[in-house]
Design a protein around this motif. Structure first.
Motif, short mmCIF file in Angstrom:
data_model
loop_
_atom_site.label_atom_id
_atom_site.label_comp_id
_atom_site.label_asym_id
_atom_site.label_seq_id
_atom_site.Cartn_x
_atom_site.Cartn_y
_atom_site.Cartn_z
N SER A 405 0.80 -1.22 0.00
CA SER A 405 0.00 0.00 0.00
C SER A 405 0.84 1.27 0.00
O SER A 405 0.32 2.36 0.19
N GLY A 406 2.14 1.13 -0.22
CA GLY A 406 2.99 2.31 -0.29
C GLY A 406 2.91 2.97 -1.67
O GLY A 406 2.64 2.30 -2.68
N ARG A 407 3.13 4.25 -1.72
CA ARG A 407 2.99 4.98 -2.99
C ARG A 407 3.93 4.43 -4.06
O ARG A 407 3.53 4.24 -5.21
N LYS A 408 5.18 4.16 -3.71
CA LYS A 408 6.15 3.64 -4.68
C LYS A 408 5.70 2.30 -5.25
O LYS A 408 5.79 2.06 -6.47
N GLU A 409 5.22 1.42 -4.38
CA GLU A 409 4.79 0.09 -4.83
C GLU A 409 3.54 0.19 -5.70
O GLU A 409 3.39 -0.55 -6.68
N ILE A 410 2.62 1.09 -5.36
CA ILE A 410 1.38 1.24 -6.13
C ILE A 410 1.67 1.81 -7.52
O ILE A 410 1.13 1.33 -8.53
N TYR A 459 -3.97 -3.91 12.56
CA TYR A 459 -4.45 -4.21 11.21
C TYR A 459 -5.68 -3.40 10.80
O TYR A 459 -5.86 -3.14 9.62
N ALA A 460 -6.54 -3.04 11.72
CA ALA A 460 -7.76 -2.31 11.35
C ALA A 460 -7.45 -0.98 10.65
O ALA A 460 -8.04 -0.68 9.60
N PRO A 461 -6.52 -0.16 11.16
CA PRO A 461 -6.19 1.08 10.43
C PRO A 461 -5.62 0.79 9.04
O PRO A 461 -5.81 1.57 8.11
N LEU A 468 -7.48 3.63 0.76
CA LEU A 468 -7.27 5.06 0.48
C LEU A 468 -6.02 5.28 -0.36
O LEU A 468 -6.01 6.11 -1.28
N ASP A 469 -4.96 4.53 -0.08
CA ASP A 469 -3.71 4.69 -0.84
C ASP A 469 -3.89 4.28 -2.30
O ASP A 469 -3.41 4.95 -3.21
N TRP A 470 -4.60 3.16 -2.53
CA TRP A 470 -4.79 2.72 -3.91
C TRP A 470 -5.72 3.68 -4.66
O TRP A 470 -5.54 3.90 -5.87
N ARG A 546 -16.69 4.47 7.61
CA ARG A 546 -17.25 5.75 7.14
C ARG A 546 -16.23 6.50 6.28
O ARG A 546 -16.57 7.10 5.26
N THR A 547 -14.98 6.43 6.67
CA THR A 547 -13.92 7.11 5.92
C THR A 547 -13.77 6.52 4.52
O THR A 547 -13.68 7.26 3.52
N VAL A 548 -13.74 5.20 4.43
CA VAL A 548 -13.60 4.52 3.13
C VAL A 548 -14.83 4.76 2.28
O VAL A 548 -14.74 5.00 1.07
#
Length: 567
Positions: A405-410, A459-461, A468-470, A546-548
């Motif tokens: 889920s890191g920006r570089k990997e995505i 793990y929940a966060p 959100l990252d993707w 709710r955030t997602v």
């Protein structure tokens, strides 16, 4: 006479230790005499004497006086024999007992179950359980055995393959390439030379499991009885007669005294996955666009008593009763690497526990191409995901599994299918995988211990930040909700295939529907005696949901499914 006895009594009163040793010597002598008589029996019969003892005991041949002397030895031999029963399915119990009794009467013990357990070649086995037929040619485009199949590139054995095929009611079991097992009701290929079935089984070096495009085939005895117990068909429902029934269901026959079993048996013999009843006529075929099984009718429309079974419904001329047999639909089983290196890399991204492995299974069946992985999981490779071993940048696979889920990997991917699942279910599924394996379960100690609260806290966060990252960094994102995929597999999977840039084959998608679970379906999240989520945990997870949900809607996508929205 009394005087000598009195002297002996006085002697042992003075020497009690000598009396103890005398008793011990007597018992030892008696035991040696008993064992000697047993071994004499062995040398006379040319076989293991214990087997005679067991068979006679099971047949009720011992009298009460006999059992007093042989009770201990009989129990020992019985326990020795019982220990081998764990190697076979339940339907073998009767045949093994009859086989041992027949062997006892004939005096021939060369072909018995214990021989296999001692590591002898399974080709010699012919004991009422399975008989080796020979080596056969197998074509990947037109299989010799066209029933269900499964692979294990690490632990495949002859008996494991036989048991899996027998429990599903198949007549034949075949092993190929040392690790592949195929089942079927008839052999549809010519013989090959025995020397071509030369590959050792991955799980037992003492046996051969076929070769390259060569099957070592065994005929399974009592398969019809096992089919009654293990191979029961699946009721699919009541459906309207198709417009062109001859094209939709190409094989049919009139059956006197029609029953569900008769129609299912007929279609199973014809290697068809659907058994369709219409009064006294039985149709066999596969799901097609002409008869997709997508428009279910009320069961009351199919009420028509079977002539051969009072409490079964056999449908009528307008509404058909449909069952799915144990025959595997092979229209979607072939899988290959891409012929040309893919120019773009497509991610199959998900939070752990969100159904990534299941989605890979569906995509491989729907497209005919292997999926890859950002990681290497040997257990998945051994179960048939051959793309596991390829480097994720090889370009030979249709998409690549990742939990990153890191920006570089995505940004390393050109597009992505993003799988999202209810966090309550995803967290429990990943916790089970972490402590119990891909299809296992975490123990009660793990759920009640410190592991579970710590796991949820960390793990929940991640469940929310992963999505959100993707959504933020992904170049082209196609969102698939796990719950929607389960509810409407055909249309959801169709959309995934189109996103991958491939032509959709409806026949292939209908084939996938019939075998959607694969080898990695956990048997439902094990029911816990209590709710593992505390009030504080639920408050935090609900806020993440709710955030997602808001992030998805902001990008004009459908929000999270209703079943796990906070209430």
């Amino acid at each position: 006479m009394a005087e000598p006895l009195l002297k002996i009594q006085r002697y042992f009163r003075r020497k009690p230790v000598r009396f103890f040793y005398l008793i011990l010597l007597s018992l030892t002598t008696g035991s040696l005499v008993f064992l000697h008589s047993g071994f004499v029996g062995v040398s006379d019969s040319g076989a293991w004497g214990g087997r005679d003892l067991v068979v006679a005991s099971e047949m009720g041949g011992w009298t009460s006086s006999d059992t007093r002397g042989l009770g201990i030895m009989s129990r020992v031999f019985k326990e020795t024999r019982k220990s081998g029963r764990r190697y076979g399915p339940p339907w073998m119990k009767k045949s093994r007992r009859e086989g041992h009794e027949a062997a006892h009467r004939a005096g021939d013990y060369s072909n018995n179950w214990n021989r296999a357990l001692k590591g002898r070649n399974a080709k010699d086995l012919d004991d009422g359980r399975a008989k080796y037929i020979g080596c056969y040619i197998d074509d990947t485009q037109r299989r010799a055995l066209r029933g269900i199949s499964f692979f294990d590139y690490k632990k495949m054995t002859v008996f494991r393959c036989q048991d899996n095929c027998a429990e599903r009611g198949y007549m034949y079991a075949g092993l190929e390439f040392g690790a592949e097992c195929y089942c079927g009701h008839k052999i549809q290929a010519p013989n090959a030379s025995e020397s071509e079935c030369n590959m050792e089984c991955k799980g037992e070096k003492s046996n051969l499991c076929g070769g390259a495009n060569r099957l070592s085939i065994y005929r399974l005895e009592l398969s019809q009885e096992s089919a009654r117990r293990y191979g029961s068909a699946i009721f699919k429902g009541c459906f309207h007669r198709p417009d062109n029934v001859t094209l939709a269901l190409p094989f049919s026959a009139v059956i006197q005294n029609m029953s569900v079993d008769k129609c299912v048996d007929l279609c199973t013999e014809r290697e068809k996955s659907l058994a369709v009843l219409a009064r006294d006529r039985c149709y066999c075929g596969f799901p097609t666009p002409r008869f997709s099984l997508h428009e279910l009718e009320d069961e009351g429309m199919c009420l028509q008593r079977c002539h051969g079974e009072e409490f079964e419904s056999c449908g009528n001329e307008k509404y058909f009763v449909v069952y799915q047999t144990q025959v595997q639909d092979n229209r979607c089983m072939d899988r290959h690497f891409l012929a040309r290196r893919a120019k773009q890399l497509v991610a199959l991204a998900s939070f752990p526990g969100a159904g990534n492995t299941w989605a890979r299974h569906l995509i491989e069946l729907a497209t005919g191409f292997y999926t890859g992985s950002y990681y290497f999981d040997g257990s998945l490779y051994n179960k048939g995901f051959k793309g596991e071993r390829d480097h994720w940048r090889s370009g030979r696979t249709i998409c690549i599994k990742t939990h990153e889920s890191g920006r570089k990997e995505i940004e390393a991917f050109d597009s992505s299918i993003l799988m999202i699942r209810n966090p309550y279910k995803a967290l429990m599924a990943e916790f089970n995988r972490k402590y119990g394996g891909h299809i296992g379960f975490a123990s009660q100690a793990h759920w009640r211990g410190k592991e579970w609260p710590e796991f949820v806290k960390n793990y929940a966060p991640w469940w929310a930040s992963h999505t959100l990252d993707w959504l933020n960094y992904g170049k082209s994102v196609h969102v698939v909700h796990f719950e929607d995929l389960k509810r409407d597999l055909f249309s959801q999977l169709k959309g995934m295939v189109q996103f991958l840039g491939l032509k959709v084959s409806e026949d292939r998608l209908l084939c996938v529907e019939g075998q959607k679970d694969g080898n990695f379906k956990r048997s439902g999240l094990r029911k816990l005696e209590y709710d593992p989520y505390t009030t504080e945990m639920r408050a935090n997870i609900n806020e993440l949901i709710r955030t997602v949900d808001a992030a998805l809607k902001k990008r004009n996508m459908s929000g999270v499914p209703d079943e796990y929205k906070p209430r």
